[in-house]
Design a protein around this motif. Sequence first.
Motif, PDB file in Angstrom:
ATOM      1  N   ALA A 111      -3.653  -4.950  -3.126  1.00 29.96           N
ATOM      2  CA  ALA A 111      -2.914  -5.230  -1.845  1.00 29.96           C
ATOM      3  C   ALA A 111      -3.314  -6.410  -1.062  1.00 29.96           C
ATOM      4  O   ALA A 111      -2.623  -7.260  -0.667  1.00 29.96           O
ATOM      5  CB  ALA A 111      -2.475  -3.871  -1.466  1.00 29.96           C
ATOM      6  N   ARG A 130      -3.742  -0.293  -4.965  1.00 34.57           N
ATOM      7  CA  ARG A 130      -4.998   0.063  -4.465  1.00 34.57           C
ATOM      8  C   ARG A 130      -5.266  -1.144  -3.356  1.00 34.57           C
ATOM      9  O   ARG A 130      -4.556  -2.057  -3.389  1.00 34.57           O
ATOM     10  CB  ARG A 130      -5.972  -0.435  -5.526  1.00 34.57           C
ATOM     11  CG  ARG A 130      -6.011   0.796  -6.589  1.00 34.57           C
ATOM     12  CD  ARG A 130      -6.931   0.459  -7.724  1.00 34.57           C
ATOM     13  NE  ARG A 130      -8.368   0.185  -7.072  1.00 34.57           N
ATOM     14  CZ  ARG A 130      -9.499   0.804  -7.374  1.00 34.57           C
ATOM     15  NH1 ARG A 130      -9.440   1.705  -8.363  1.00 34.57           N
ATOM     16  NH2 ARG A 130     -10.190   0.653  -6.896  1.00 34.57           N
ATOM     17  N   ALA A 131      -6.149  -0.757  -2.498  1.00 32.33           N
ATOM     18  CA  ALA A 131      -6.530  -1.584  -1.323  1.00 32.33           C
ATOM     19  C   ALA A 131      -6.821  -3.141  -1.646  1.00 32.33           C
ATOM     20  O   ALA A 131      -6.531  -4.022  -1.145  1.00 32.33           O
ATOM     21  CB  ALA A 131      -7.555  -1.006  -0.370  1.00 32.33           C
ATOM     22  N   LEU A 164       0.821  -1.256   0.126  1.00 33.83           N
ATOM     23  CA  LEU A 164      -0.058  -0.050  -0.031  1.00 33.83           C
ATOM     24  C   LEU A 164       0.759   1.312  -0.050  1.00 33.83           C
ATOM     25  O   LEU A 164       0.545   2.184  -0.823  1.00 33.83           O
ATOM     26  CB  LEU A 164      -1.189  -0.274   1.279  1.00 33.83           C
ATOM     27  CG  LEU A 164      -1.966  -0.953   1.134  1.00 33.83           C
ATOM     28  CD1 LEU A 164      -2.549  -1.050   2.607  1.00 33.83           C
ATOM     29  CD2 LEU A 164      -3.003  -0.522   0.152  1.00 33.83           C
ATOM     30  N   LYS A 178       2.351   1.739  -3.695  1.00 33.50           N
ATOM     31  CA  LYS A 178       1.095   2.395  -4.059  1.00 33.50           C
ATOM     32  C   LYS A 178      -0.107   1.625  -4.843  1.00 33.50           C
ATOM     33  O   LYS A 178      -0.508   2.134  -5.751  1.00 33.50           O
ATOM     34  CB  LYS A 178       1.563   3.600  -4.997  1.00 33.50           C
ATOM     35  CG  LYS A 178       2.685   4.435  -4.222  1.00 33.50           C
ATOM     36  CD  LYS A 178       2.046   5.529  -3.597  1.00 33.50           C
ATOM     37  CE  LYS A 178       3.293   6.494  -3.326  1.00 33.50           C
ATOM     38  NZ  LYS A 178       3.292   6.686  -1.804  1.00 33.50           N
TER      39      LYS A 178
END
Length: 115
Positions: free
Chosen positions: A92, A88-89, A82, A86
């Motif tokens: 990840a 996305r949730a 995350l 970088k």
Amino acid sequence: MTEYVIRFVLGGAVVSAFAMLGDLLRPKSFAGLFGAAPSVASATLGIAVYQHGVNYAALQAQAMIAGAVALAIYGVVACHLLVRAKLRAVTATLLSLVIWLVAAFGLLVFAGGQT
């Protein structure tokens, strides 16, 4: 039916005890941590010892330890994905879930547990 009542009462008592312990500690976020996993694990292991004996409970404890270590690995990997990658949730989380499964089953096999 009796087993469920015992689980309910024992689990509730242990959750309450750990929640009180968590209230005494700082920061207050520990209250949730101490109110959940240790209390449920303690109640489950107590019932496992009573119903199936210590050998079965030992296997359950090994599985719980492997799951806890794998969860810590999951958290570290998810944070790195995350923050540093970088991602996305959702991405990840799904990637970290795969890592958690591999870690949990790998630790069980390494420890000699049954899968």
